[in-house]
Design an enzyme around this catalytic site. Structure first.
Site, PDB file in Angstrom:
ATOM      1  CG  ASP A   1      -1.607  -1.152   1.589  1.00 32.47           C
ATOM      2  OD1 ASP A   1      -1.528  -2.119   0.822  1.00 32.47           O
ATOM      3  OD2 ASP A   1      -2.261  -1.172   2.639  1.00 32.47           O
TER       4      ASP A   1
ATOM      5  CD  GLN B   1       2.110  -1.078   5.317  1.00 28.22           C
ATOM      6  OE1 GLN B   1       1.924  -2.140   5.886  1.00 28.22           O
ATOM      7  NE2 GLN B   1       2.519   0.005   5.966  1.00 28.22           N
TER       8      GLN B   1
ATOM      9  CG  ASP C   1      -5.356   0.057   6.597  1.00 29.38           C
ATOM     10  OD1 ASP C   1      -4.273  -0.266   7.118  1.00 29.38           O
ATOM     11  OD2 ASP C   1      -6.040  -0.726   5.921  1.00 29.38           O
TER      12      ASP C   1
ATOM     13  CD  GLU D   1      -7.210  -5.007   4.028  1.00 31.50           C
ATOM     14  OE1 GLU D   1      -6.608  -5.546   4.956  1.00 31.50           O
ATOM     15  OE2 GLU D   1      -6.908  -5.206   2.832  1.00 31.50           O
TER      16      GLU D   1
END
Ligand code: FRU
Length: 494
Positions: free
Chosen positions: A39, A55, A168, A223
């Site tokens: 991400d 990430q 998140d 997410e």
């Protein structure tokens, strides 16, 4: 004070990135310095540059204990790597610094908000990951974790919500100078919800409301939420897990979702009037937006999908790419996406053909390459006797090609990377229902060595896919069953 874990990561990435040649990476899509990327995180404009964190697991090209990689850019296309920004080095995040976001504080420092992950031994012997929201403050290069972390934990969850799926955080500054954030969460029904929190100073947070509940409509857990106002509407972007297909709009597995609607500031609730996928291709997930200094809302996503990761092997020097940044707009309840206009400055060697009749296979002089910007209009040569199928094939040689094909009778556009050298039984094709205006389909196709992004009808839909075909395969050809007429303009991207 940098920890040992962070120092090691910084040392490792500096040495390892030297082993990767520039040609082994895309030309203008961000890849990890070394190892694994998923991400986008902390997408922001800070001190005169765009910052993009991600990430990151530097040590291998597979998902591992999450760090935050870091890169900066002036134009969103040419990225310069900065040292790894966060490492899992505290008691509350030792099993990972998961996704999060960034905002500038009044004193000029940058505040990062991320999910700290900690494995907890369960009664039956297994482990589960407890997720909390944490902060780090920095100057655009070095970040110090906040001594009162975590700032949001299970005590800040509404009744019944899971402390294992709480992640998140997407932070933003409210018009009155206070802060808000949305966080993905799993309520008692096992699906997804987005929680809204508020803070006066960015450090002390309070639960405000459940912004929106999934109730098992679009997949399960949601997410990477993002929430903003655009063109007089409110937009919620999220990436649902465990989706079921719905016509050609949503596909199985990990998907993307855009909800457009109205936001009631008082109650902190959002009511959607429209829903759609963000991307209709194969490899796209976990989006994040930035508000550019000129007011544009720009989206970037992980140009990969969890369900197709095995396309790369842990032996590859890097895994994971960011998508091309896209300018967003909302019109008549629909999200439109266009490549950032900065891309136009990379266009060279214009080649243009108009009113070309395509019947069987056609190659056009000068049209080839793996870093290409192509504008294509496709229509029947004869309205009374339309073609049955049209295709454009690229990344092509004797052995390989990736294609986009269109069947006007069904109005289905298909992306197909089956012949791209993949040796895995993953998804290689995806079909999407598209519109034509007066029988004409308009495509803008962006190739960058290992990917293709297709913007349909001026951004009404986008289809994204990765392809790791050998770079020698750089042919482009057109095909029609029946006779199609095309206008095509191409540029090399340099
Ligand atoms: C989405 C995601 C996030 C999480 C991160 C972990 O792709 O699962 O929810 O924060 O990846 O790397």
């Amino acid at each position: 004070m940098t920890s040992q874990t962070l120092r090691e990561a910084r040392k490792y990435e500096e040495a390892s990135e030297k082993l990767i040649k520039a040609e082994e990476r895309p030309g203008f899509h961000l890849t990890p310095r070394t190892g694994w990327m998923n991400d986008p995180n902390g997408f922001s404009y800070y001190k005169g540059r765009y910052h993009l964190f991600y990430q990151y697991y530097p040590y291998e090209s597979r998902w591992g204990s999450m760090h935050w990689g870091h890169a900066v850019s002036q134009d969103l296309l040419h990225w310069e790597s900065l040292p790894c920004a966060l490492a899992p080095d505290e008691a509350y995040d030792r099993d990972g610094c998961f996704s999060g976001s960034a905002v500038e504080l009044p004193d000029g420092r940058q505040l990062l908000m991320y999910t700290g992950v900690l494995k907890e031994r369960q009664g039956h012997g297994g482990y589960r990951e407890v997720q909390t929201q944490c902060l780090a403050v920095g100057d655009g290069l070095d970040y110090e974790k906040y001594e009162q972390n975590p700032v949001l934990d299970d005590t800040d969850l509404p009744e019944g919500s899971s402390r294992f799926d709480f992640r998140d955080p997407r932070i933003w500054k409210h018009t009155d100078g206070t802060y808000r954030c949305v966080v993905g969460s799993r309520p008692a029904d096992g699906s997804g919800q987005i929680l809204l929190y508020a803070s006066g100073d960015g450090f002390h947070w309070k639960f405000k409301s459940v912004l929106v509940s999934n109730h098992d409509r679009f997949g399960k857990m949601w997410e990477c939420p993002d929430f903003f106002e655009l063109d007089g509407k409110w937009v919620l972007l999220t990436s649902p897990q465990d989706m079921l297909p719905e016509g050609f709009e949503y596909h199985n597995g990990n998907g993307t979702l855009c909800l457009i609607g109205d936001y009631d500031e008082e109650t902190g609730t959002f009511k959607e009037t429209h829903d759609q996928s963000i991307d209709y291709g194969i490899d796209f997930y976990a989006t994040q937006t930035v508000l550019a200094p000129d007011g544009r809302r720009i989206l970037i996503g992980w140009m990969q999908n969890w369900d197709a990761c095995s396309m790369r092997s842990p032996e590859d020097p890097w895994m994971g790419q960011m998508s091309l940044p896209r300018e967003l707009s909302v019109r008549d309840g629909r999200l439109y996406q266009k490549p950032v206009r900065e891309l136009n400055a990379m266009r060279r060697n214009k080649i243009s053909y108009t009113h070309v009749a395509v019947s069987g296979v056609v190659k056009l002089d000068g049209i080839r390459g793996r870093m290409v910007d192509m504008e294509l209009r496709i229509r029947p040569e004869d309205q009374q006797n339309p073609y049955r199928k049209f295709a454009v094939r690229f990344a092509q040689n004797d052995r390989y090609y990736t294609s986009l094909s269109f069947r006007p009778q069904e109005s289905i556009l298909k992306i197909d990377r089956k012949f791209s050298g993949s040796r895995r039984a993953i998804i290689h094709q995806r079909r999407s229902l598209v519109k034509t205006a007066d029988g004409e389909l308009k495509l803008r196709i962006i190739l960058d060595r290992f990917s293709v992004e297709v913007f349909v009808n001026d951004g009404e839909q986008v289809l994204t896919a990765t392809m790791y075909t050998e770079q020698e395969a750089d042919g482009i050809s057109f095909f029609a069953d029946g006779t199609a007429q095309i206008d095509v303009v191409t540029y090399d991207l340099q």
